[in-house]
Design a protein around this motif. Structure first.
Motif, short mmCIF file in Angstrom:
data_model
loop_
_atom_site.label_atom_id
_atom_site.label_comp_id
_atom_site.label_asym_id
_atom_site.label_seq_id
_atom_site.Cartn_x
_atom_site.Cartn_y
_atom_site.Cartn_z
N GLU A 63 -15.66 2.50 -23.03
CA GLU A 63 -14.29 2.10 -22.97
C GLU A 63 -14.58 0.47 -22.36
O GLU A 63 -13.52 -0.35 -22.50
CB GLU A 63 -13.59 2.90 -21.88
N ASN A 64 -15.63 0.27 -21.64
CA ASN A 64 -15.75 -0.98 -20.87
C ASN A 64 -16.27 -2.18 -21.80
O ASN A 64 -15.84 -3.37 -21.84
CB ASN A 64 -16.41 -0.75 -19.65
N ILE A 65 -17.37 -1.72 -22.30
CA ILE A 65 -18.31 -2.43 -23.23
C ILE A 65 -17.56 -3.02 -24.44
O ILE A 65 -17.77 -4.13 -24.97
CB ILE A 65 -19.78 -2.13 -23.41
N SER A 66 -16.70 -2.23 -25.13
CA SER A 66 -16.08 -2.61 -26.30
C SER A 66 -15.27 -3.40 -26.25
O SER A 66 -14.79 -4.02 -27.22
CB SER A 66 -15.48 -1.34 -27.04
N GLU A 75 -22.30 1.34 -30.43
CA GLU A 75 -22.59 2.76 -30.59
C GLU A 75 -23.38 3.23 -29.47
O GLU A 75 -24.39 2.57 -28.84
CB GLU A 75 -23.67 3.00 -31.81
N VAL A 76 -22.87 4.48 -28.83
CA VAL A 76 -23.43 4.83 -27.52
C VAL A 76 -23.80 6.30 -27.71
O VAL A 76 -23.51 7.19 -28.38
CB VAL A 76 -22.36 4.94 -26.29
N ALA A 100 -23.12 -6.85 -18.19
CA ALA A 100 -21.78 -6.02 -18.30
C ALA A 100 -22.29 -4.46 -17.91
O ALA A 100 -21.49 -3.89 -17.17
CB ALA A 100 -21.17 -6.20 -19.39
N ILE A 101 -23.16 -4.21 -18.57
CA ILE A 101 -23.43 -2.45 -18.55
C ILE A 101 -24.09 -2.28 -17.22
O ILE A 101 -23.67 -1.27 -16.44
CB ILE A 101 -24.58 -2.15 -19.55
#
Length: 111
Positions: A63-66, A75-76, A100-101
């Motif tokens: 939800e955050n990195i996209s 792809e996670v 960011a992660i």
């Protein structure tokens, strides 16, 4: 009348060139052409090892990195504990994506 049309056409072409992001390329002496093609995006791909442990981690990262600037595909994998990101290199880089992660509370290592 013919000279008025020629002048009007010249003014329109100049207005178009000034108002758009068109590039002007010389063809021959006195001749030019206009190109409105956008430069091609350079897509890169990076894979990170991430310290995630549950489906909520996957959801949080997705939800955050996209929505990070430049991210085109994400792809996670909880099973592999990896995050693969395709991104526009003109808008971001792997270090920015890793940060960011990390801001989400995970340890990150680029593979």
């Amino acid at each position: 009348m013919k000279s008025i049309i020629t002048i009007s056409l010249s003014v329109l072409l100049l207005a178009f060139a000034a108002s758009s992001s068109a590039a002007v390329f010389p063809l021959a002496e006195g001749l030019t052409t206009f190109s409105t093609e956008k430069p091609r995006k350079e897509l890169k791909e990076v894979t990170f090892s991430v310290s995630m442990h549950c489906e909520n981690c996957v959801k949080k990262i997705t939800e955050n990195i996209s929505f990070e600037k430049g991210v085109k595909d994400l792809e996670v994998s909880l099973e592999d504990r990896t995050v693969r990101v395709k991104y526009d290199a003109s808008k971001t880089d792997s270090a920015t994506l890793a940060k960011a992660i990390e801001k989400l509370g995970y340890e990150v290592r680029e593979l």
